[in-house]
Scaffold this active site. Structure first.
Site, PDB file in Angstrom:
ATOM      1  CB  SER A 148      -0.949  -0.045   1.202  1.00  0.00           C
ATOM      2  OG  SER A 148      -1.985   0.892   1.091  1.00  0.00           O
ATOM      3  CG  ASP A 314      -5.972  -4.057  -3.767  1.00  0.00           C
ATOM      4  OD1 ASP A 314      -6.808  -3.158  -3.557  1.00  0.00           O
ATOM      5  OD2 ASP A 314      -4.758  -3.935  -3.533  1.00  0.00           O
ATOM      6  CG  HIS A 347      -5.479  -2.526  -0.127  1.00  0.00           C
ATOM      7  ND1 HIS A 347      -4.494  -2.527  -1.096  1.00  0.00           N
ATOM      8  CD2 HIS A 347      -5.025  -1.705   0.875  1.00  0.00           C
ATOM      9  CE1 HIS A 347      -3.499  -1.743  -0.711  1.00  0.00           C
ATOM     10  NE2 HIS A 347      -3.792  -1.239   0.482  1.00  0.00           N
TER      11      HIS A 347
END
Length: 372
Positions: A148, A314, A347
């Site tokens: 991320s 995701d 995610h």
């Protein structure tokens, strides 16, 4: 939250020119390490944390008393094996776990910075953390990695320091923050700023906390970390400790209760202003624009080997955005691998116990180090 317990930090006296134009001096960078640096100093891995992460990637976080955010991946015998590698992770500047951030005391006013703190960028975060190499007397890292926002920092690190890491593993990330993600972050920021206790960012100096706003920001963001199928499978339309609807605004559904819980526990470990500053840094991240529309130029000076990892479910940083990084690397003939992991956990897959991901990560690191 008492962050003065068991926090390692260094005071960096080298001036850092921020992208906003300000220069900072004598600022704190909190960090944690795992494993031992070998004699050749060639086994160091620098991990960059995500938005709400911190330096405590493994073991027990001494502040929250909970497991580190990447305990599934980092530790003895794990994918990132601390019996073999020296792992370093720092709390980003702008954060709230001991590094220079809005909850720190401004020596000029003897009050907490609040929103007088300078706006920072991913580039600023990475440049600050680069000082860790000098602190540990490491000439070159074996690897840099993160998921991320940690993946964004990984890309920025290679851009800034093309000869300082042998391997880079950006996970579930992007090279340019999308309009959708800017929108979600703005929703969170507005939730915080709409809280009467925010006090234009000066809440800490007035012994207040915008916990309601921060809680809602976390709830909204947490939805983006999950997937539709994962939510449906785990919660569906199950009711929360009741046999029928109550025809009110209490949490009728389990998913409502779950989100409220996530929001309520988050405010105990995170600072609202840090949330504003770090999400803004993510929104400003755009390696494509930085290189005038040609992402390949971000990496043209490096010989770093890459592994890009994405997840099928995701939708925050989808596989398509990760592939754009692969395409840019291929265009300059970089050594790059790409893996899309099947997962219904959205995610957050990189933070969870997804065996295929952990095996892929561990095998790649082991093979890359054997060729080190």
């Amino acid at each position: 939250m008492n962050i003065n317990v068991n926090i390692k930090n260094i005071i960096i006296d080298k001036p850092l020119k921020l992208d906003c134009g300000q220069t900072i001096n004598n600022y704190s960078l909190a960090y944690e390490t795992y494993g031992s640096l070998n004699e050749n100093k060639d086994n160091a891995i620098l991990i960059f944390h995500a938005l709400t992460g911190d330096q405590f990637v493994s073991g027990i976080n001494p502040i929250t008393k909970k497991e580190g955010w990447w305990s599934y991946a980092v530790g003895s015998g794990k994918a990132i094996d601390t019996d073999k590698y020296f792992v370093i992770c720092a709390n980003v500047i702008g954060g709230c776990m001991g590094s220079y951030g809005p909850s720190e005391i401004n020596p000029d006013t003897n009050k907490k910075y609040g929103t007088t703190f300078p706006v920072i960028t991913i580039n600023d975060m990475v440049n600050a953390q680069f000082n860790l190499l000098n602190f540990f007397n490491i000439e070159k890292l074996f690897a840099v990695m993160g998921g991320s926002m940690g993946g964004m920092q990984t890309l920025q690190f290679v851009n800034n320091f093309p000869d300082k890491a042998k391997v880079a593993i950006p996970i579930a990330c992007t090279a340019s923050h999308s309009a959708q993600n800017i929108a979600f972050n703005e929703l969170g920021r507005q939730s915080i700023m709409a809280d009467a206790n925010w006090e234009n960012g000066d809440y800490s100096n007035q012994n207040k906390n915008p916990n309601k706003g921060l809680s809602v920001a976390r709830m909204a963001a947490h939805i983006t970390y999950l997937s539709k199928n994962g939510l449906q499978e785990k919660f569906g339309r199950k009711l929360q400790e009741r046999d029928d609807l109550k025809f009110g605004f209490d949490a009728d559904f389990q998913i409502e209760s779950y989100l409220r819980y996530q929001g309520s526990v988050f405010v105990d470990r995170f600072d609202a202003n840090s949330y504003l500053y770090i999400t803004r840094a993510m929104d400003y991240f755009d390696l494509v624009k930085e290189h005038h529309g040609n992402l390949s130029k971000a990496f043209e000076k490096t010989k770093t080997k890459f592994l890009i990892i994405s997840f099928t479910s995701d939708w925050l940083y989808p596989t398509s955005e990760n592939k754009e990084i692969v395409i840019a690397l291929n265009a300059i003939g970089a050594e790059v691998g790409f893996v899309e992991i099947e997962s219904d956990k959205g995610h957050d897959s990189f933070l969870l116990k997804v065996p295929k991901f952990l095996n892929t990560l561990g095998d790649y690191i082991k093979t890359a180090y054997s060729k080190n």
